[in-house]
Design a protein around this motif. Structure first.
Motif, mmCIF file in Angstrom:
data_model
loop_
_atom_site.group_PDB
_atom_site.id
_atom_site.type_symbol
_atom_site.label_atom_id
_atom_site.label_comp_id
_atom_site.label_asym_id
_atom_site.label_seq_id
_atom_site.Cartn_x
_atom_site.Cartn_y
_atom_site.Cartn_z
ATOM 1 N N LEU A 75 0.799 -1.223 0.000
ATOM 2 C CA LEU A 75 0.000 0.000 0.000
ATOM 3 C C LEU A 75 0.833 1.275 0.000
ATOM 4 N N ALA A 76 2.066 1.197 0.424
ATOM 5 C CA ALA A 76 2.885 2.394 0.636
ATOM 6 C C ALA A 76 3.030 3.229 -0.633
ATOM 7 N N GLY A 77 2.773 4.529 -0.494
ATOM 8 C CA GLY A 77 3.000 5.464 -1.587
ATOM 9 C C GLY A 77 1.872 5.581 -2.579
ATOM 10 N N HIS A 78 0.750 4.898 -2.335
ATOM 11 C CA HIS A 78 -0.363 4.915 -3.294
ATOM 12 C C HIS A 78 -1.672 5.291 -2.609
ATOM 13 N N TRP A 79 -2.547 5.923 -3.366
ATOM 14 C CA TRP A 79 -3.956 5.967 -2.986
ATOM 15 C C TRP A 79 -4.559 4.699 -3.562
ATOM 16 N N THR A 80 -4.924 3.773 -2.688
ATOM 17 C CA THR A 80 -5.323 2.432 -3.114
ATOM 18 C C THR A 80 -6.805 2.182 -2.881
ATOM 19 N N ASN A 113 -0.314 8.074 -8.659
ATOM 20 C CA ASN A 113 -0.115 7.158 -7.533
ATOM 21 C C ASN A 113 -1.384 6.412 -7.146
ATOM 22 N N ALA A 114 -2.300 6.230 -8.110
ATOM 23 C CA ALA A 114 -3.506 5.441 -7.837
ATOM 24 C C ALA A 114 -3.220 3.963 -8.062
ATOM 25 N N MET A 115 -3.777 3.118 -7.206
ATOM 26 C CA MET A 115 -3.597 1.679 -7.344
ATOM 27 C C MET A 115 -4.901 0.981 -6.980
ATOM 28 N N PHE A 116 -5.117 -0.188 -7.566
ATOM 29 C CA PHE A 116 -6.282 -1.012 -7.262
ATOM 30 C C PHE A 116 -5.795 -2.335 -6.684
ATOM 31 N N PHE A 178 -7.352 3.397 0.791
ATOM 32 C CA PHE A 178 -6.237 3.576 1.709
ATOM 33 C C PHE A 178 -5.370 4.758 1.283
ATOM 34 N N SER A 179 -4.860 5.480 2.264
ATOM 35 C CA SER A 179 -3.961 6.601 1.996
ATOM 36 C C SER A 179 -2.576 6.076 1.664
#
Length: 211
Positions: A75-80, A113-116, A178-179
């Motif tokens: 999760l680190a570094g992404h808006w997930t 920095n978006a992730m799914f 998640f932030s």
């Protein structure tokens, strides 16, 4: 004559309000917020912003590429945007996959920095190979991963996120955001539409804080 003019004026106001042309009468849309300091360990949390943002348990996952990693590192570094699924599901999970697929396309090139993340609720039956095939059916790119919690990690995660269902294979269809610090910052309603989900990620990334 005077009363007729007044009556026509009032009728005009009602018609304008109904048509959305009288902004004074329009109330802005607002999502309910999570009560501050709520610490419910099990059961569904209300949807909306999670304030304060919640820390996640220290658990390990196996990704769809076969890597074993701490969830915090994933999760680190992404808006997930995360969801609970399992590859053998034939009812809600395909719809959830389609929602993520569309939202992924909408944020591509707009939110760096978006992730799914699709999280398995079947750590016994799901494998990295099965997850990779499931993601492939929805055209998942490199910003969309699968994660299989290890040991008792799934139970801990479900309790913190309020995603536990009423049976071993029952899960909700909400999206958990998640932030970049790996904290639970937002919970959507069930089956959040892709446009709204994409807009939420764009808003969060632009603001640099929880949505």
């Amino acid at each position: 004559m005077k009363y007729r003019v007044v009556a026509l004026f009032i009728a005009g106001l009602f018609l304008a309000a109904a048509a959305g042309l009288w902004p004074v009468w329009q109330k802005p849309a607002r999502l309910p917020e999570l009560p501050p300091g709520q610490t419910v360990a099990t059961g569904h949390l209300p949807f909306g912003p999670v304030r304060p943002a919640k820390d996640l348990p220290d658990i390990t996952v196996i990704t769809n590429t076969g890597e074993t990693r701490p969830l915090a590192d994933v999760l680190a570094g992404h808006w997930t945007a995360a969801q609970f699924v399992f590859t053998g599901c034939s009812i809600t999970c395909p719809v959830q996959g389609a929602i993520f697929s569309s939202a992924q396309q909408q944020v591509s090139g707009k939110v760096a920095n978006a992730m799914f993340l699709s999280i398995s609720i079947d750590p016994v039956g799901d494998t990295p190979e099965a997850f990779a095939a499931w993601l492939g059916r929805f055209g998942a790119g490199d910003k969309w991963q699968g994660a299989i919690p290890q040991s008792d990690g799934l139970a801990k995660l479900l309790d913190v996120m309020g995603g536990r269902g009423t049976g071993a294979d029952v899960h909700d269809a909400r999206v958990y955001v998640f932030s970049p610090e790996g904290k639970l910052a937002y919970i959507t309603e069930e089956m959040s539409i892709c446009n709204k989900l994409a807009a939420l990620l764009q808003e969060a990334a632009a603001a640099g804080s929880q949505p």
